[in-house]
Scaffold this motif. Structure first.
Motif, PDB file in Angstrom:
ATOM      1  N   LYS A  54       0.841  -1.188   0.000  1.00 55.13           N
ATOM      2  CA  LYS A  54       0.000   0.000   0.000  1.00 55.13           C
ATOM      3  C   LYS A  54       0.882   1.246   0.000  1.00 55.13           C
ATOM      4  O   LYS A  54       1.811   1.341   0.794  1.00 55.13           O
ATOM      5  N   LEU A  55       0.597   2.178  -0.921  1.00 56.68           N
ATOM      6  CA  LEU A  55       1.371   3.413  -1.022  1.00 56.68           C
ATOM      7  C   LEU A  55       0.439   4.592  -1.231  1.00 56.68           C
ATOM      8  O   LEU A  55      -0.661   4.443  -1.760  1.00 56.68           O
ATOM      9  N   GLU A  56       0.916   5.779  -0.855  1.00 53.60           N
ATOM     10  CA  GLU A  56       0.178   7.017  -1.058  1.00 53.60           C
ATOM     11  C   GLU A  56       0.835   7.804  -2.192  1.00 53.60           C
ATOM     12  O   GLU A  56       2.056   7.906  -2.251  1.00 53.60           O
ATOM     13  N   ILE A  57       0.001   8.341  -3.077  1.00 51.58           N
ATOM     14  CA  ILE A  57       0.492   9.189  -4.165  1.00 51.58           C
ATOM     15  C   ILE A  57      -0.029  10.598  -3.910  1.00 51.58           C
ATOM     16  O   ILE A  57      -1.241  10.830  -3.955  1.00 51.58           O
ATOM     17  N   PRO A  58       0.875  11.549  -3.628  1.00 51.15           N
ATOM     18  CA  PRO A  58       0.419  12.913  -3.352  1.00 51.15           C
ATOM     19  C   PRO A  58      -0.081  13.594  -4.629  1.00 51.15           C
ATOM     20  O   PRO A  58       0.482  13.411  -5.706  1.00 51.15           O
ATOM     21  N   ALA A  59      -1.162  14.370  -4.496  1.00 48.64           N
ATOM     22  CA  ALA A  59      -1.707  15.064  -5.666  1.00 48.64           C
ATOM     23  C   ALA A  59      -2.007  16.531  -5.388  1.00 48.64           C
ATOM     24  O   ALA A  59      -2.417  17.245  -6.300  1.00 48.64           O
ATOM     25  N   ALA A  60      -1.804  16.994  -4.163  1.00 44.45           N
ATOM     26  CA  ALA A  60      -2.190  18.357  -3.794  1.00 44.45           C
ATOM     27  C   ALA A  60      -1.532  19.410  -4.684  1.00 44.45           C
ATOM     28  O   ALA A  60      -2.152  20.420  -5.006  1.00 44.45           O
ATOM     29  N   ARG A  61      -0.315  19.181  -5.110  1.00 42.70           N
ATOM     30  CA  ARG A  61       0.403  20.173  -5.913  1.00 42.70           C
ATOM     31  C   ARG A  61       0.203  19.995  -7.414  1.00 42.70           C
ATOM     32  O   ARG A  61       0.722  20.778  -8.199  1.00 42.70           O
ATOM     33  N   LEU A  62      -0.530  18.968  -7.815  1.00 41.77           N
ATOM     34  CA  LEU A  62      -0.773  18.742  -9.237  1.00 41.77           C
ATOM     35  C   LEU A  62      -1.897  19.629  -9.737  1.00 41.77           C
ATOM     36  O   LEU A  62      -2.824  19.949  -8.996  1.00 41.77           O
ATOM     37  N   SER A  63      -1.839  20.004 -10.994  1.00 43.35           N
ATOM     38  CA  SER A  63      -2.924  20.748 -11.621  1.00 43.35           C
ATOM     39  C   SER A  63      -4.124  19.829 -11.794  1.00 43.35           C
ATOM     40  O   SER A  63      -3.974  18.611 -11.913  1.00 43.35           O
ATOM     41  N   SER A  64      -5.302  20.410 -11.832  1.00 37.37           N
ATOM     42  CA  SER A  64      -6.501  19.627 -12.094  1.00 37.37           C
ATOM     43  C   SER A  64      -6.406  18.998 -13.471  1.00 37.37           C
ATOM     44  O   SER A  64      -5.870  19.607 -14.405  1.00 37.37           O
ATOM     45  N   GLY A  65      -6.905  17.778 -13.595  1.00 33.54           N
ATOM     46  CA  GLY A  65      -6.883  17.119 -14.895  1.00 33.54           C
ATOM     47  C   GLY A  65      -6.793  15.619 -14.766  1.00 33.54           C
ATOM     48  O   GLY A  65      -6.963  15.042 -13.694  1.00 33.54           O
ATOM     49  N   LEU A  66      -6.492  14.998 -15.887  1.00 33.63           N
ATOM     50  CA  LEU A  66      -6.421  13.548 -15.992  1.00 33.63           C
ATOM     51  C   LEU A  66      -4.962  13.103 -15.983  1.00 33.63           C
ATOM     52  O   LEU A  66      -4.120  13.701 -16.660  1.00 33.63           O
ATOM     53  N   TYR A  67      -4.676  12.054 -15.235  1.00 36.41           N
ATOM     54  CA  TYR A  67      -3.331  11.485 -15.126  1.00 36.41           C
ATOM     55  C   TYR A  67      -3.408   9.979 -15.350  1.00 36.41           C
ATOM     56  O   TYR A  67      -4.457   9.373 -15.190  1.00 36.41           O
ATOM     57  N   LEU A  68      -2.278   9.398 -15.705  1.00 35.73           N
ATOM     58  CA  LEU A  68      -2.186   7.950 -15.872  1.00 35.73           C
ATOM     59  C   LEU A  68      -1.212   7.393 -14.846  1.00 35.73           C
ATOM     60  O   LEU A  68      -0.098   7.892 -14.700  1.00 35.73           O
ATOM     61  N   LEU A  69      -1.646   6.362 -14.144  1.00 38.77           N
ATOM     62  CA  LEU A  69      -0.784   5.660 -13.201  1.00 38.77           C
ATOM     63  C   LEU A  69      -0.431   4.314 -13.804  1.00 38.77           C
ATOM     64  O   LEU A  69      -1.302   3.481 -14.025  1.00 38.77           O
ATOM     65  N   HIS A  70       0.850   4.123 -14.097  1.00 38.15           N
ATOM     66  CA  HIS A  70       1.349   2.846 -14.614  1.00 38.15           C
ATOM     67  C   HIS A  70       1.917   2.079 -13.431  1.00 38.15           C
ATOM     68  O   HIS A  70       2.753   2.596 -12.698  1.00 38.15           O
ATOM     69  N   ILE A  71       1.452   0.861 -13.242  1.00 33.87           N
ATOM     70  CA  ILE A  71       2.024  -0.033 -12.239  1.00 33.87           C
ATOM     71  C   ILE A  71       2.719  -1.117 -13.035  1.00 33.87           C
ATOM     72  O   ILE A  71       2.082  -1.912 -13.721  1.00 33.87           O
ATOM     73  N   ARG A  72       4.045  -1.106 -12.979  1.00 31.05           N
ATOM     74  CA  ARG A  72       4.862  -1.943 -13.862  1.00 31.05           C
ATOM     75  C   ARG A  72       5.714  -2.881 -13.035  1.00 31.05           C
ATOM     76  O   ARG A  72       6.450  -2.457 -12.149  1.00 31.05           O
ATOM     77  N   ASN A  73       5.613  -4.181 -13.343  1.00 29.27           N
ATOM     78  CA  ASN A  73       6.480  -5.125 -12.635  1.00 29.27           C
ATOM     79  C   ASN A  73       7.841  -5.163 -13.321  1.00 29.27           C
ATOM     80  O   ASN A  73       8.025  -4.597 -14.391  1.00 29.27           O
ATOM     81  N   ARG A  74       8.795  -5.810 -12.695  1.00 27.75           N
ATOM     82  CA  ARG A  74      10.164  -5.797 -13.217  1.00 27.75           C
ATOM     83  C   ARG A  74      10.281  -6.549 -14.534  1.00 27.75           C
ATOM     84  O   ARG A  74      11.260  -6.412 -15.244  1.00 27.75           O
ATOM     85  N   GLY A  75       9.260  -7.344 -14.902  1.00 29.42           N
ATOM     86  CA  GLY A  75       9.234  -8.006 -16.200  1.00 29.42           C
ATOM     87  C   GLY A  75       8.584  -7.132 -17.263  1.00 29.42           C
ATOM     88  O   GLY A  75       8.325  -7.576 -18.368  1.00 29.42           O
ATOM     89  N   ASN A  76       8.309  -5.870 -16.913  1.00 30.18           N
ATOM     90  CA  ASN A  76       7.714  -4.867 -17.787  1.00 30.18           C
ATOM     91  C   ASN A  76       6.259  -5.110 -18.139  1.00 30.18           C
ATOM     92  O   ASN A  76       5.737  -4.501 -19.060  1.00 30.18           O
ATOM     93  N   ALA A  77       5.565  -6.014 -17.420  1.00 28.26           N
ATOM     94  CA  ALA A  77       4.113  -6.081 -17.564  1.00 28.26           C
ATOM     95  C   ALA A  77       3.556  -4.810 -16.932  1.00 28.26           C
ATOM     96  O   ALA A  77       4.098  -4.304 -15.956  1.00 28.26           O
ATOM     97  N   ASP A  78       2.490  -4.282 -17.484  1.00 28.04           N
ATOM     98  CA  ASP A  78       2.007  -2.960 -17.123  1.00 28.04           C
ATOM     99  C   ASP A  78       0.507  -2.993 -16.922  1.00 28.04           C
ATOM    100  O   ASP A  78      -0.220  -3.573 -17.713  1.00 28.04           O
ATOM    101  N   VAL A  79       0.033  -2.363 -15.840  1.00 27.23           N
ATOM    102  CA  VAL A  79      -1.388  -2.103 -15.668  1.00 27.23           C
ATOM    103  C   VAL A  79      -1.510  -0.584 -15.521  1.00 27.23           C
ATOM    104  O   VAL A  79      -0.670   0.046 -14.880  1.00 27.23           O
ATOM    105  N   VAL A  80      -2.513  -0.002 -16.175  1.00 23.48           N
ATOM    106  CA  VAL A  80      -2.644   1.454 -16.208  1.00 23.48           C
ATOM    107  C   VAL A  80      -4.011   1.865 -15.672  1.00 23.48           C
ATOM    108  O   VAL A  80      -5.031   1.297 -16.043  1.00 23.48           O
ATOM    109  N   TYR A  81      -3.994   2.876 -14.804  1.00 24.67           N
ATOM    110  CA  TYR A  81      -5.219   3.433 -14.238  1.00 24.67           C
ATOM    111  C   TYR A  81      -5.332   4.891 -14.636  1.00 24.67           C
ATOM    112  O   TYR A  81      -4.340   5.624 -14.582  1.00 24.67           O
ATOM    113  N   LYS A  82      -6.536   5.321 -15.003  1.00 19.82           N
ATOM    114  CA  LYS A  82      -6.813   6.731 -15.243  1.00 19.82           C
ATOM    115  C   LYS A  82      -7.181   7.361 -13.908  1.00 19.82           C
ATOM    116  O   LYS A  82      -8.076   6.882 -13.213  1.00 19.82           O
TER     117      LYS A  82
END
Length: 86
Positions: A54-82
């Protein structure tokens, strides 16, 4: 969730979404990296994760809008969240 290759048995949760201050990511597999990017593909930051589920991603200083979160394992498999920052 936009892709799942290599994460078939993983229950990753990202909340709250949308947010004003930050996101919590839980159910993270070991030895993955979390990469937050804007919609142009520019990397905002990378969080290397060794063994935290479990981790926290700070967003208070980010501009409003859409971002992509890539969660990538060391084998380069990727899951992406909007993610939405209000």
């Amino acid at each position: 969730n936009l892709g799942v290759a290599g994460f078939e048995n993983t229950m990753i949760n990202v909340y709250p979404n949308p947010t004003t201050s930050g996101w919590t990511v839980s159910g993270i597999p070991a030895n993955t990296d979390l990469i937050l990017s804007d919609m142009t593909g520019k990397t905002i930051f990378t969080i290397p994760n060794g063994n935290e589920s479990k981790l926290e991603i700070p967003a208070a200083r980010l501009s409003s809008g859409l971002y992509l979160l890539h969660i990538r394992n060391r084998g380069n498999a990727d899951v992406v969240y909007k993610l939405i920052k209000e």
